[in-house]
Motif scaffolding. Structure first.
Motif, PDB file in Angstrom:
ATOM      1  N   VAL A  85       0.878  -1.777   0.301  1.00  0.00           N
ATOM      2  CA  VAL A  85       0.051  -0.357   0.224  1.00  0.00           C
ATOM      3  C   VAL A  85       1.137   1.593   0.162  1.00  0.00           C
ATOM      4  O   VAL A  85       0.642   1.704  -0.814  1.00  0.00           O
ATOM      5  CB  VAL A  85      -1.034  -0.093   1.373  1.00  0.00           C
ATOM      6  CG1 VAL A  85      -1.377   1.140   1.242  1.00  0.00           C
ATOM      7  CG2 VAL A  85      -2.190  -1.795   0.745  1.00  0.00           C
ATOM      8  N   ALA A  86       1.976   1.486   0.604  1.00  0.00           N
ATOM      9  CA  ALA A  86       2.657   2.616   1.226  1.00  0.00           C
ATOM     10  C   ALA A  86       3.505   3.011  -0.844  1.00  0.00           C
ATOM     11  O   ALA A  86       4.308   3.746  -0.860  1.00  0.00           O
ATOM     12  CB  ALA A  86       4.096   1.815   1.595  1.00  0.00           C
ATOM     13  N   GLN A  87       3.872   1.890  -1.116  1.00  0.00           N
ATOM     14  CA  GLN A  87       3.767   1.278  -2.323  1.00  0.00           C
ATOM     15  C   GLN A  87       3.522   2.782  -3.665  1.00  0.00           C
ATOM     16  O   GLN A  87       3.406   3.304  -4.152  1.00  0.00           O
ATOM     17  CB  GLN A  87       4.569   0.414  -3.108  1.00  0.00           C
ATOM     18  CG  GLN A  87       6.248  -0.165  -2.843  1.00  0.00           C
ATOM     19  CD  GLN A  87       7.115   0.241  -3.144  1.00  0.00           C
ATOM     20  OE1 GLN A  87       6.961   1.146  -4.471  1.00  0.00           O
ATOM     21  NE2 GLN A  87       7.702  -0.317  -2.165  1.00  0.00           N
ATOM     22  N   LEU A  88       2.328   2.478  -3.306  1.00  0.00           N
ATOM     23  CA  LEU A  88       0.637   3.221  -4.042  1.00  0.00           C
ATOM     24  C   LEU A  88       1.193   4.758  -3.916  1.00  0.00           C
ATOM     25  O   LEU A  88       1.060   5.255  -4.632  1.00  0.00           O
ATOM     26  CB  LEU A  88       0.053   2.296  -3.739  1.00  0.00           C
ATOM     27  CG  LEU A  88      -1.253   3.519  -4.131  1.00  0.00           C
ATOM     28  CD1 LEU A  88      -1.734   3.442  -6.366  1.00  0.00           C
ATOM     29  CD2 LEU A  88      -2.688   3.029  -4.026  1.00  0.00           C
ATOM     30  N   LEU A  89       0.919   5.082  -2.394  1.00  0.00           N
ATOM     31  CA  LEU A  89       1.813   5.910  -2.359  1.00  0.00           C
ATOM     32  C   LEU A  89       3.126   6.965  -2.496  1.00  0.00           C
ATOM     33  O   LEU A  89       3.166   8.287  -2.884  1.00  0.00           O
ATOM     34  CB  LEU A  89       1.343   6.957  -0.692  1.00  0.00           C
ATOM     35  CG  LEU A  89       0.399   5.590   0.010  1.00  0.00           C
ATOM     36  CD1 LEU A  89      -0.239   6.462   1.604  1.00  0.00           C
ATOM     37  CD2 LEU A  89      -0.850   7.128  -0.322  1.00  0.00           C
TER      38      LEU A  89
END
Length: 272
Positions: A85-89
């Motif tokens: 999820v952090a990679q999306l941000l």
């Protein structure tokens, strides 16, 4: 403390935050932006930026606990997120796993009610967020400058500009204005000598611009095309940085740094 754990990249809060990283329009309409990184997020909080939402990974919670603690204390809400999820941000190749949705700072003022403040830097149509961030960082380092973003400048709250400014954008007094005539006219009414920076040997060398007395504003133009004809014509004079090499001009950030230094040095001379 227990925080809700987000595991899906389709979570609407996450997707809305991710859009802030890529869309100037989304940032402008909502008057919020996405801040990434342990140091930058903490710097936002220490600069009295309001944090609406914090996202952090379990790994970041362990590794960057000292940075994360004040952020979590200030955030209106916070969520643990999976690394995927952090990679999306993330806007960086190796994200630290800490992200904040922040409100625009209160120093984003228009020219209405602008109080005289010397010296000033007017940036016209600057397109490279790295250049803009570097200029804001230098302006903060050298003194209390008022910076105007004139015309179609890039967003100072884009991820790249935020990183390049090293948090200076949180504290720098910024004014947005679309009309050169309105802005430079107002500066003139308030007693500013307005100078246009140009790469021309016929212009006045910056060392002879007389920055040691009075109020001064320097206008610096777009990286490729310089100042527009309208803005240049509205300046009281045209100034240049003398060059001895083969290069035709300075990078916009480098030119701004030299002018900021001369303005700061002139202020020291006036008050010395």
């Amino acid at each position: 403390m227990e925080y809700e754990h987000i595991t899906s990249r389709r979570n609407p809060l996450v997707r809305a935050a991710a859009e802030l990283a890529s869309s100037p329009r989304a940032r402008r309409e909502a008057r919020v932006f996405l801040c990434e990184g342990a140091r930058l997020c903490r710097d936002a909080v220490l600069s009295d930026i309001q944090v609406e939402t914090c996202f952090f990974t379990p790994q970041a919670e362990r590794k960057y606990a000292a940075y994360l603690e004040p952020v979590l204390a200030a955030a209106e809400r916070a969520f643990r997120v999976e690394p995927s999820v952090a990679q999306l941000l993330a806007d960086t190749k190796s994200p630290q796993g800490i992200f904040c949705v922040c409100r625009w700072p209160g120093n984003m003022e228009g020219i209405i009610g602008f109080a005289p403040h010397s010296p000033c830097l007017v940036l016209e149509n600057i397109q490279d967020p790295g250049n803009l961030g570097a200029v804001l960082r230098t302006a903060e380092a050298l003194g209390r400058f008022r910076v105007f973003l004139l015309g179609d400048c890039c967003d100072p709250f884009s991820p790249k500009a935020l990183r390049a400014s090293m948090g200076a954008v949180f504290r720098q007094s910024l004014c947005l204005e679309s009309s050169p005539r309105r802005l430079l006219g107002l500066l003139g009414e308030m007693g500013y000598a307005v100078h246009g920076a140009v790469p021309s040997a016929s212009a006045l060398p910056v060392t002879e611009a007389g920055f040691g007395t009075g109020r001064h504003a320097v206008c610096i133009g777009n990286e490729g095309s310089g100042l527009t004809e309208e803005t240049a014509s509205l300046c009281g004079d045209l100034v240049t940085i003398p060059m001895g090499g083969r290069a035709e001009s300075f990078n916009a950030a480098a030119a701004a740094t030299i002018f900021l230094w001369e303005l700061a040095r002139g202020g020291l001379a006036e008050h010395g």
